[in-house]
Write a protein that holds these residues in place. Structure first.
Motif, PDB file in Angstrom:
ATOM      1  N   LEU A   7      34.078  41.993  52.463  1.00 48.32           N
ATOM      2  CA  LEU A   7      34.958  42.326  51.351  1.00 48.32           C
ATOM      3  C   LEU A   7      34.812  41.283  50.248  1.00 48.32           C
ATOM      4  CD1 LEU A   7      37.340  43.980  50.154  1.00 48.32           C
ATOM      5  CD2 LEU A   7      38.883  42.473  51.434  1.00 48.32           C
ATOM      6  N   ILE A   8      34.589  41.743  49.037  1.00 43.97           N
ATOM      7  CA  ILE A   8      34.502  40.862  47.871  1.00 43.97           C
ATOM      8  C   ILE A   8      35.783  41.048  47.050  1.00 43.97           C
ATOM      9  CG2 ILE A   8      33.203  40.240  45.805  1.00 43.97           C
ATOM     10  CD1 ILE A   8      31.626  39.855  48.384  1.00 43.97           C
ATOM     11  N   ILE A   9      36.544  39.976  46.866  1.00 49.88           N
ATOM     12  CA  ILE A   9      37.762  40.022  46.061  1.00 49.88           C
ATOM     13  C   ILE A   9      37.520  39.275  44.754  1.00 49.88           C
ATOM     14  CG2 ILE A   9      40.198  39.367  45.883  1.00 49.88           C
ATOM     15  CD1 ILE A   9      39.719  41.563  47.872  1.00 49.88           C
ATOM     16  N   ILE A  10      37.629  39.995  43.641  1.00 47.26           N
ATOM     17  CA  ILE A  10      37.483  39.365  42.325  1.00 47.26           C
ATOM     18  C   ILE A  10      38.845  38.854  41.883  1.00 47.26           C
ATOM     19  CG2 ILE A  10      36.792  39.718  39.927  1.00 47.26           C
ATOM     20  CD1 ILE A  10      35.079  42.065  40.870  1.00 47.26           C
ATOM     21  N   THR A  11      38.892  37.619  41.410  1.00 48.23           N
ATOM     22  CA  THR A  11      40.159  37.030  40.989  1.00 48.23           C
ATOM     23  C   THR A  11      39.921  36.037  39.854  1.00 48.23           C
ATOM     24  OG1 THR A  11      42.080  35.747  41.734  1.00 48.23           O
ATOM     25  CG2 THR A  11      39.962  35.241  42.737  1.00 48.23           C
ATOM     26  N   ASP A  12      40.991  35.746  39.126  1.00 49.81           N
ATOM     27  CA  ASP A  12      40.898  34.784  38.019  1.00 49.81           C
ATOM     28  C   ASP A  12      41.350  33.393  38.426  1.00 49.81           C
ATOM     29  OD1 ASP A  12      39.954  36.619  36.087  1.00 49.81           O
ATOM     30  OD2 ASP A  12      41.979  37.401  35.812  1.00 49.81           O
ATOM     31  N   ARG A  13      41.705  33.225  39.691  1.00 53.10           N
ATOM     32  CA  ARG A  13      42.181  31.915  40.133  1.00 53.10           C
ATOM     33  C   ARG A  13      41.415  31.460  41.363  1.00 53.10           C
ATOM     34  NH1 ARG A  13      48.072  33.322  42.862  1.00 53.10           N
ATOM     35  NH2 ARG A  13      47.325  34.835  44.393  1.00 53.10           N
ATOM     36  N   GLU A  14      41.420  30.142  41.587  1.00 53.19           N
ATOM     37  CA  GLU A  14      40.677  29.580  42.708  1.00 53.19           C
ATOM     38  C   GLU A  14      41.452  29.678  44.016  1.00 53.19           C
ATOM     39  OE1 GLU A  14      39.515  25.632  41.801  1.00 53.19           O
ATOM     40  OE2 GLU A  14      38.215  26.193  40.121  1.00 53.19           O
ATOM     41  N   LYS A  15      42.801  29.635  43.932  1.00 59.29           N
ATOM     42  CA  LYS A  15      43.620  29.722  45.134  1.00 59.29           C
ATOM     43  C   LYS A  15      43.451  31.089  45.782  1.00 59.29           C
ATOM     44  CE  LYS A  15      48.408  29.219  46.701  1.00 59.29           C
ATOM     45  NZ  LYS A  15      49.811  28.980  46.262  1.00 59.29           N
ATOM     46  N   ALA A  16      43.440  31.107  47.102  1.00 60.52           N
ATOM     47  CA  ALA A  16      43.243  32.354  47.829  1.00 60.52           C
ATOM     48  C   ALA A  16      44.335  33.362  47.480  1.00 60.52           C
ATOM     49  CB  ALA A  16      43.247  32.101  49.336  1.00 60.52           C
ATOM     50  N   THR A  17      43.945  34.590  47.190  1.00 59.68           N
ATOM     51  CA  THR A  17      44.904  35.651  46.877  1.00 59.68           C
ATOM     52  C   THR A  17      45.560  36.156  48.162  1.00 59.68           C
ATOM     53  OG1 THR A  17      43.263  37.420  47.090  1.00 59.68           O
ATOM     54  CG2 THR A  17      43.484  36.381  44.922  1.00 59.68           C
ATOM     55  N   ASN A  18      46.708  36.804  48.008  1.00 59.91           N
ATOM     56  CA  ASN A  18      47.381  37.390  49.164  1.00 59.91           C
ATOM     57  C   ASN A  18      46.490  38.432  49.838  1.00 59.91           C
ATOM     58  OD1 ASN A  18      49.684  35.849  48.776  1.00 59.91           O
ATOM     59  ND2 ASN A  18      50.701  37.419  47.520  1.00 59.91           N
ATOM     60  N   LEU A  19      45.738  39.175  49.019  1.00 57.63           N
ATOM     61  CA  LEU A  19      44.865  40.205  49.580  1.00 57.63           C
ATOM     62  C   LEU A  19      43.783  39.584  50.451  1.00 57.63           C
ATOM     63  CD1 LEU A  19      44.502  43.288  49.525  1.00 57.63           C
ATOM     64  CD2 LEU A  19      42.825  42.975  47.703  1.00 57.63           C
ATOM     65  N   SER A  20      43.223  38.469  49.994  1.00 58.42           N
ATOM     66  CA  SER A  20      42.205  37.773  50.781  1.00 58.42           C
ATOM     67  C   SER A  20      42.778  37.281  52.104  1.00 58.42           C
ATOM     68  CB  SER A  20      41.640  36.593  49.989  1.00 58.42           C
ATOM     69  OG  SER A  20      40.987  37.015  48.824  1.00 58.42           O
ATOM     70  N   LEU A  21      43.980  36.707  52.047  1.00 56.38           N
ATOM     71  CA  LEU A  21      44.614  36.186  53.257  1.00 56.38           C
ATOM     72  C   LEU A  21      44.935  37.304  54.233  1.00 56.38           C
ATOM     73  CD1 LEU A  21      47.019  33.566  51.615  1.00 56.38           C
ATOM     74  CD2 LEU A  21      44.886  33.107  52.854  1.00 56.38           C
ATOM     75  N   LEU A  22      45.394  38.441  53.710  1.00 56.91           N
ATOM     76  CA  LEU A  22      45.690  39.579  54.566  1.00 56.91           C
ATOM     77  C   LEU A  22      44.424  40.096  55.236  1.00 56.91           C
ATOM     78  CD1 LEU A  22      48.247  41.633  52.447  1.00 56.91           C
ATOM     79  CD2 LEU A  22      48.685  40.496  54.625  1.00 56.91           C
ATOM     80  N   ALA A  23      43.357  40.172  54.463  1.00 56.72           N
ATOM     81  CA  ALA A  23      42.090  40.650  55.014  1.00 56.72           C
ATOM     82  C   ALA A  23      41.597  39.723  56.123  1.00 56.72           C
ATOM     83  CB  ALA A  23      41.049  40.765  53.904  1.00 56.72           C
ATOM     84  N   GLU A  24      41.693  38.437  55.897  1.00 57.81           N
ATOM     85  CA  GLU A  24      41.257  37.481  56.908  1.00 57.81           C
ATOM     86  C   GLU A  24      42.114  37.566  58.166  1.00 57.81           C
ATOM     87  OE1 GLU A  24      41.421  33.815  54.784  1.00 57.81           O
ATOM     88  OE2 GLU A  24      39.380  34.006  53.963  1.00 57.81           O
ATOM     89  N   SER A  25      43.398  37.920  57.990  1.00 54.80           N
ATOM     90  CA  SER A  25      44.301  38.003  59.143  1.00 54.80           C
ATOM     91  C   SER A  25      43.912  39.119  60.099  1.00 54.80           C
ATOM     92  CB  SER A  25      45.746  38.207  58.672  1.00 54.80           C
ATOM     93  OG  SER A  25      45.951  39.537  58.194  1.00 54.80           O
ATOM     94  N   ILE A  26      43.159  40.114  59.612  1.00 52.01           N
ATOM     95  CA  ILE A  26      42.693  41.192  60.491  1.00 52.01           C
ATOM     96  C   ILE A  26      41.172  41.101  60.665  1.00 52.01           C
ATOM     97  CG2 ILE A  26      44.593  42.784  60.121  1.00 52.01           C
ATOM     98  CD1 ILE A  26      43.002  44.175  57.970  1.00 52.01           C
ATOM     99  N   HIS A  27      40.676  39.881  60.505  1.00 49.94           N
ATOM    100  CA  HIS A  27      39.298  39.526  60.825  1.00 49.94           C
ATOM    101  C   HIS A  27      38.257  40.238  59.949  1.00 49.94           C
ATOM    102  CE1 HIS A  27      41.161  37.619  64.245  1.00 49.94           C
ATOM    103  NE2 HIS A  27      41.649  38.778  64.658  1.00 49.94           N
ATOM    104  N   ILE A  28      38.600  40.450  58.694  1.00 45.93           N
ATOM    105  CA  ILE A  28      37.637  40.978  57.729  1.00 45.93           C
ATOM    106  C   ILE A  28      36.966  39.789  57.041  1.00 45.93           C
ATOM    107  CG2 ILE A  28      37.362  42.245  55.556  1.00 45.93           C
ATOM    108  CD1 ILE A  28      39.706  44.007  56.402  1.00 45.93           C
ATOM    109  N   LYS A  29      35.659  39.824  56.935  1.00 48.94           N
ATOM    110  CA  LYS A  29      34.935  38.756  56.249  1.00 48.94           C
ATOM    111  C   LYS A  29      35.133  38.900  54.740  1.00 48.94           C
ATOM    112  CE  LYS A  29      31.377  38.516  59.839  1.00 48.94           C
ATOM    113  NZ  LYS A  29      29.928  38.675  60.146  1.00 48.94           N
ATOM    114  N   VAL A  30      35.623  37.829  54.118  1.00 52.31           N
ATOM    115  CA  VAL A  30      36.010  37.898  52.706  1.00 52.31           C
ATOM    116  C   VAL A  30      35.310  36.830  51.881  1.00 52.31           C
ATOM    117  CG1 VAL A  30      37.930  37.887  51.075  1.00 52.31           C
ATOM    118  CG2 VAL A  30      38.288  38.698  53.416  1.00 52.31           C
ATOM    119  N   ASP A  31      34.848  37.234  50.703  1.00 49.59           N
ATOM    120  CA  ASP A  31      34.370  36.302  49.682  1.00 49.59           C
ATOM    121  C   ASP A  31      35.259  36.487  48.459  1.00 49.59           C
ATOM    122  OD1 ASP A  31      32.290  35.287  51.167  1.00 49.59           O
ATOM    123  OD2 ASP A  31      30.822  36.720  50.406  1.00 49.59           O
ATOM    124  N   GLN A  32      35.986  35.431  48.064  1.00 51.53           N
ATOM    125  CA  GLN A  32      36.801  35.514  46.862  1.00 51.53           C
ATOM    126  C   GLN A  32      36.032  34.872  45.717  1.00 51.53           C
ATOM    127  OE1 GLN A  32      41.116  34.927  47.039  1.00 51.53           O
ATOM    128  NE2 GLN A  32      40.896  33.392  45.426  1.00 51.53           N
TER     129      GLN A  32
END
Length: 223
Positions: A7-32
């Motif tokens: 999963l690629i999450i596009i964001t304007d900030r460096e801090k991890a987004t809630n969506l990224s954290l949620l994805a990681e919580s269900i073991h989805i590989k994420v690049d923010q």
């Protein structure tokens, strides 16, 4: 469509987004990634892209150029969208994989991520059914397509039933429960259906329905 494995999450900030954290919580590989990082990123077919849509409108009045460019790179869905600004039917017709609204409950966001990462679309059943209805209505005034009927006749009775359930907006697990078969068997049937209808995913399968005469095709599907 085949499942995505990143999963690629596009964001304007460096801090991890809630969506990224949620994805990681269900073991989805994420690049923010920031927008500039995303522009340099090489996107593969097995990657799903989350595009932020805070306070922006999507409809017949226009589509942001950056969204068009994002969709050109890969499979895309919107997140943090406003319900009164984003028309889900328009988003579906555009080819977006789904829309996650800002006011979505946590369990629905998790379900959205699981659904889209599995290769399925994330839209309300009413939106999916409405799209089918609209396409069929458009076909009432058009001629009979013999090539499409030939494709229908190649389908097995079970495959025809699955097509009907897909058109109603059912997901793989729901189809499995309805037909009392395993989710793995549903995927196998869908692969066969996609091959016979020359569709690559659910959206193209729905568009394939548009190529048929609604009266003749519906009669053939139920027999």
């Amino acid at each position: 469509m085949d499942p995505f494995n990143r999963l690629i999450i596009i964001t304007d900030r460096e801090k991890a987004t809630n969506l990224s954290l949620l994805a990681e919580s269900i073991h989805i590989k994420v690049d923010q990634l920031t927008r500039s990082e995303f522009e340099q990123k090489s996107i593969r077919e097995n990657m799903l892209i989350g595009f932020p849509f805070i306070g922006r409108q999507l409809g017949k009045r226009g589509i942001p150029d950056e969204l068009i460019q994002c969709m050109a790179k890969g499979a895309t869905f919107l997140y943090q969208a406003e319900r009164n600004l984003v028309d889900p039917g328009f988003a579906l017709n555009m080819g977006l994989r789904g829309v996650v609204y800002r006011d979505e409950q946590l369990d629905r966001v998790l379900n959205a991520l699981k659904t889209m990462m599995s290769g399925e679309l994330y839209y309300p059943r009413t939106v999916m059914s409405g799209m089918v209805d609209e396409m069929l209505q458009q076909r009432f005034k058009q001629g009979f397509n013999t090539d499409t009927l030939s494709s229908i006749q190649l389908l097995t009775r079970q495959e025809k039933r699955i097509i009907q359930l897909v058109a109603e907006g059912s997901r793989n697990k729901e189809i499995a429960v309805t037909l009392n078969i395993s989710a793995h068997t549903v995927k196998a049937h869908l692969s066969s259906i996609f091959r016979k209808t020359k569709s690559r995913n659910r959206v193209e399968l729905l568009r394939w329905i548009q190529q048929s005469n609604p009266v003749q095709a519906s009669d053939t599907l139920v027999n």
